[in-house]
Design a protein around this motif. Sequence first.
Motif, PDB file in Angstrom:
ATOM      1  N   TRP A  13     -43.817 -33.281  14.954  1.00 13.58           N
ATOM      2  CA  TRP A  13     -43.296 -32.004  15.468  1.00 13.58           C
ATOM      3  C   TRP A  13     -42.191 -31.519  14.552  1.00 13.58           C
ATOM      4  CZ3 TRP A  13     -45.609 -29.167  19.072  1.00 13.58           C
ATOM      5  CH2 TRP A  13     -46.507 -29.801  19.934  1.00 13.58           C
ATOM      6  N   ARG A  48     -41.307 -24.648  17.594  1.00 15.26           N
ATOM      7  CA  ARG A  48     -41.685 -26.050  17.450  1.00 15.26           C
ATOM      8  C   ARG A  48     -43.209 -26.144  17.342  1.00 15.26           C
ATOM      9  NH1 ARG A  48     -42.123 -30.055  21.198  1.00 15.26           N
ATOM     10  NH2 ARG A  48     -41.602 -32.135  20.447  1.00 15.26           N
ATOM     11  N   ALA A  49     -43.667 -26.733  16.257  1.00 14.10           N
ATOM     12  CA  ALA A  49     -45.118 -26.833  16.041  1.00 14.10           C
ATOM     13  C   ALA A  49     -45.470 -28.220  15.523  1.00 14.10           C
ATOM     14  CB  ALA A  49     -45.575 -25.780  15.036  1.00 14.10           C
ATOM     15  N   ARG A  50     -46.702 -28.595  15.747  1.00  9.39           N
ATOM     16  CA  ARG A  50     -47.154 -29.923  15.292  1.00  9.39           C
ATOM     17  C   ARG A  50     -47.788 -29.775  13.910  1.00  9.39           C
ATOM     18  NH1 ARG A  50     -51.016 -34.151  17.243  1.00  9.39           N
ATOM     19  NH2 ARG A  50     -49.760 -36.038  17.332  1.00  9.39           N
TER      20      ARG A  50
END
Lengths: 188, 118
Positions: free
Chosen positions: B70, B78-80
């Motif tokens: 993350w 927030r991104a994976r």
Amino acid sequence: MITFLRKLPWLLHRRSREENLGQELQFHLEEEAEELRRSGLREEDARWAARRELGNLTRVKEDAPAAWGWPVVPLSKPRPEKVPTGHGGFDSRATHTLGIGPGFFSTLHIPLLAGWEFDERDNSKSLPVAIVAVIEQRLRPQIFFARLCTGFAVLALAIACVGLYGTMSCNIVRRSGERCYGWCSATS
Amino acid sequence: MASKRSSRVEFLQGTLDVLILRTLLSGPQHGHAIAKRIQRTSEDLLQVETGSLYPALHRLEAQGWVTASWELSDKGKRARFYRLTPRGRKQLVAEQSQWEAFSRAMGLILNPADQEAK
């Protein structure tokens, strides 16, 4: 065995994996909506279009375990003209409407025990079809193998302990000058 | 739009893995960016369905070909992000050479005139 070991951590962290996937899909949805807004769509239209583009969120979440190696199998066989819904011969707990693309199972290399591969005829308007995960049945050999390995590991550990104890006691006997009656017949 | 959609080609079995691995070769990316990159690079011919993309990403992660963490995206969300691992790199090289061989074979069969002219 390697395949099973690869699957195991995913199973142990299943809850967090599912949460991750949920947040990931939410992010995807927001990004898609933002992109559509930038292309000129109204806020509400953009959200709706993004949602439509993304498909059934719940479905993607439900299908994710298949990616971790757990098989999902459609029950009905062969492809019927009309698929019964509810309790009509299918497991009602697993009755869904289709929302995944053609070639889903072959794309993910999921072997089908029964049923058919999804194709162009399967879409969101199709009649519901049952998809059931048969984890326990498919995992039986792996579980047996894991138990067997555990048994051998415990046995090996016990033998190692006996060996270690023998070696240590032999060393002590040598140093203390006593006669050893063990396998090594060490004498002072 | 409709004609564009209809002209899109179906994914062949195993294609998605190579496409994702190749897309990640340029650096870590999140799922949405991967899908868009594939779509743009293929000039809209290939569109990765979400229903296939995320299971595929998680499968590649389970196989150890990519790792995920993350992080904050360029927009501060927030991104994976997925990264190619050394094992993934090897897999990509292997799959790419297979595809090139397959593509050459198809070319030879579909365009025999080219060969005859030579």
